[in-house]
Design an enzyme around this catalytic site. Structure first.
Site, PDB file in Angstrom:
ATOM      1  N   ASN A   8       0.918  -1.243   0.054  1.00 30.56           N
ATOM      2  CA  ASN A   8       0.010   0.186   0.119  1.00 30.56           C
ATOM      3  C   ASN A   8       0.896   1.300  -0.093  1.00 30.56           C
ATOM      4  OD1 ASN A   8      -1.999   2.100   0.385  1.00 30.56           O
ATOM      5  ND2 ASN A   8      -2.258   1.406   2.558  1.00 30.56           N
ATOM      6  N   LYS A  10       0.037   4.261  -0.404  1.00 30.65           N
ATOM      7  CA  LYS A  10      -0.520   5.422   0.135  1.00 30.65           C
ATOM      8  C   LYS A  10      -0.327   6.636  -0.719  1.00 30.65           C
ATOM      9  CE  LYS A  10      -0.233   3.284   4.575  1.00 30.65           C
ATOM     10  NZ  LYS A  10      -0.085   3.394   5.868  1.00 30.65           N
ATOM     11  N   HIS A  88      -9.503   1.135   4.637  1.00 31.09           N
ATOM     12  CA  HIS A  88      -8.291   1.591   5.551  1.00 31.09           C
ATOM     13  C   HIS A  88      -8.507   2.383   6.659  1.00 31.09           C
ATOM     14  CE1 HIS A  88      -4.135   2.435   6.411  1.00 31.09           C
ATOM     15  NE2 HIS A  88      -3.862   1.317   5.946  1.00 31.09           N
ATOM     16  N   GLU A  90      -6.876   4.735   7.869  1.00 31.47           N
ATOM     17  CA  GLU A  90      -6.623   6.210   7.608  1.00 31.47           C
ATOM     18  C   GLU A  90      -7.843   6.654   6.747  1.00 31.47           C
ATOM     19  OE1 GLU A  90      -3.021   5.472   5.261  1.00 31.47           O
ATOM     20  OE2 GLU A  90      -2.036   5.039   7.597  1.00 31.47           O
ATOM     21  N   GLU A 160      -5.369  -5.286  10.698  1.00 40.23           N
ATOM     22  CA  GLU A 160      -4.507  -4.243  10.904  1.00 40.23           C
ATOM     23  C   GLU A 160      -4.904  -3.499  12.029  1.00 40.23           C
ATOM     24  OE1 GLU A 160      -2.786  -2.915   6.982  1.00 40.23           O
ATOM     25  OE2 GLU A 160      -4.360  -1.786   7.249  1.00 40.23           O
ATOM     26  N   SER A 202       3.339  -2.352  10.296  1.00 41.30           N
ATOM     27  CA  SER A 202       4.554  -2.352  10.576  1.00 41.30           C
ATOM     28  C   SER A 202       5.221  -3.600  10.414  1.00 41.30           C
ATOM     29  CB  SER A 202       4.837  -2.160  12.133  1.00 41.30           C
ATOM     30  OG  SER A 202       4.390  -0.926  12.583  1.00 41.30           O
ATOM     31  N   GLY A 223       2.699  -1.499   4.232  1.00 37.58           N
ATOM     32  CA  GLY A 223       2.658   0.074   4.011  1.00 37.58           C
ATOM     33  C   GLY A 223       4.131   0.594   3.875  1.00 37.58           C
ATOM     34  N   GLY A 224       4.553   1.307   5.015  1.00 34.67           N
ATOM     35  CA  GLY A 224       5.963   1.965   4.846  1.00 34.67           C
ATOM     36  C   GLY A 224       6.962   1.401   4.072  1.00 34.67           C
TER      37      GLY A 224
HETATM   38  P1  PGA Z   1       2.746   0.063   7.837  1.00 29.25           P
HETATM   39  O1  PGA Z   1       1.201   0.168   7.024  1.00 29.25           O
HETATM   40  O2  PGA Z   1       2.950  -1.075   7.187  1.00 29.25           O
HETATM   41  O3  PGA Z   1       3.425   1.254   7.500  1.00 29.25           O
HETATM   42  O4  PGA Z   1       2.368  -0.124   9.209  1.00 29.25           O
HETATM   43  C1  PGA Z   1       0.286  -0.674   7.039  1.00 29.25           C
HETATM   44  C2  PGA Z   1      -1.016  -0.073   6.432  1.00 29.25           C
HETATM   45  O5  PGA Z   1      -1.321   0.976   6.586  1.00 29.25           O
HETATM   46  O6  PGA Z   1      -1.570  -0.895   5.431  1.00 29.25           O
END
Ligand code: PGA
Length: 239
Positions: A8, A10, A88, A90, A160, A202, A223-224
């Protein structure tokens, strides 16, 4: 069993980095697992190729028409998108998406043969108060309410935990497996189908080996760590 690994991205990456990102992914993935990359809408056409699938980070609740700024499920389908992340945390936090909105989005995906990746997860407070399972159950049943059983067999749930997203803190492998099984049981008793469950929050190159062999986890939502193609490829190739 083949796992699904979703990146992802973002609202990251500018146009000048897209070519390099795709080049690295194309030339370095060495895995039988299914890789899905979810870039911003504007980059989707660049990501349709044979080494990985492209997913969307969102979809409109509306069909094609006079809805300025929206992207419909039909449009995503026509751009060869296969998966759509729905709800998600967010989007829930910043755009106030609730279970009802998610339910509509899932229907739009299913009507257009897109596979929804439905996100659920508890807050830190809910976890401390031992409400995780209660919250997940209520959320899930509301989100999946009255969906057509025949259409949801490919649906994917991403567990998540909100407190694990972007924080570097992760649940224990046992906790994750336990919740994944719990989610599968809920969907099975409501719809008599075996749903796939991903874990997200994470995941990175240093912790993936702790999680990659979990029994009830069918893949990961990253994500990151998916923003750096070398790091993401390392995770993919490790699984
Ligand atoms: P992260 O994000 O791996 O940066 O924790 C996961 C996500 O938002 O799907």
């Amino acid at each position: 069993m083949k796992k699904i690994i979703v990146g992802n991205l973002k609202a990251n990456m500018n146009m000048d980095k897209v070519g390099d990102y795709i080049y690295t992914m194309n030339n370095s993935i060495n895995s039988d697992n299914e890789v899905v990359i979810c870039p911003s809408y504007i980059y989707i056409p660049f990501f349709t190729n044979e080494n990985f699938n492209v997913g969307s980070q969102n979809v409109s609740i509306y069909d094609n028409g006079a809805f300025t700024g929206e992207v419909s499920a039909e449009q995503l389908k026509s751009a060869r998108v296969k998966y759509v992340i729905v709800g998600h945390s967010e989007r829930r936090k910043y755009f106030h998406e609730n279970e009802r909105v998610m339910n509509i989005k899932i229907r739009k995906c299913l009507d257009n043969e897109l596979i929804p990746i439905v996100c659920i997860g508890e807050t830190k407070e809910e976890r401390i108060e031992f409400k995780t399972k209660q919250v997940l159950r209520m959320d899930l049943l509301e989100i999946l309410k009255d969906l057509d059983r025949d259409k949801i067999k490919d649906l994917i749930i991403a567990y998540e935990p909100i407190w694990a997203i972007g924080t570097g803190i992760v649940p224990s492998p046992k906790e994750i497996d336990d919740i994944a099984l719990f989610i599968k049981d809920i969907v099975k008793s409501a719809y008599k189908i075996n749903v796939k469950v991903l874990y997200g929050g994470s995941i990175n190159t240093t912790n993936i080996d702790k999680f990659k062999l979990l029994n009830d986890i069918d893949g990961f939502l990253v994500g990151g760590a998916s923003n750096n193609p070398n790091e993401f490829v390392q995770i993919i190739n490790e699984i």
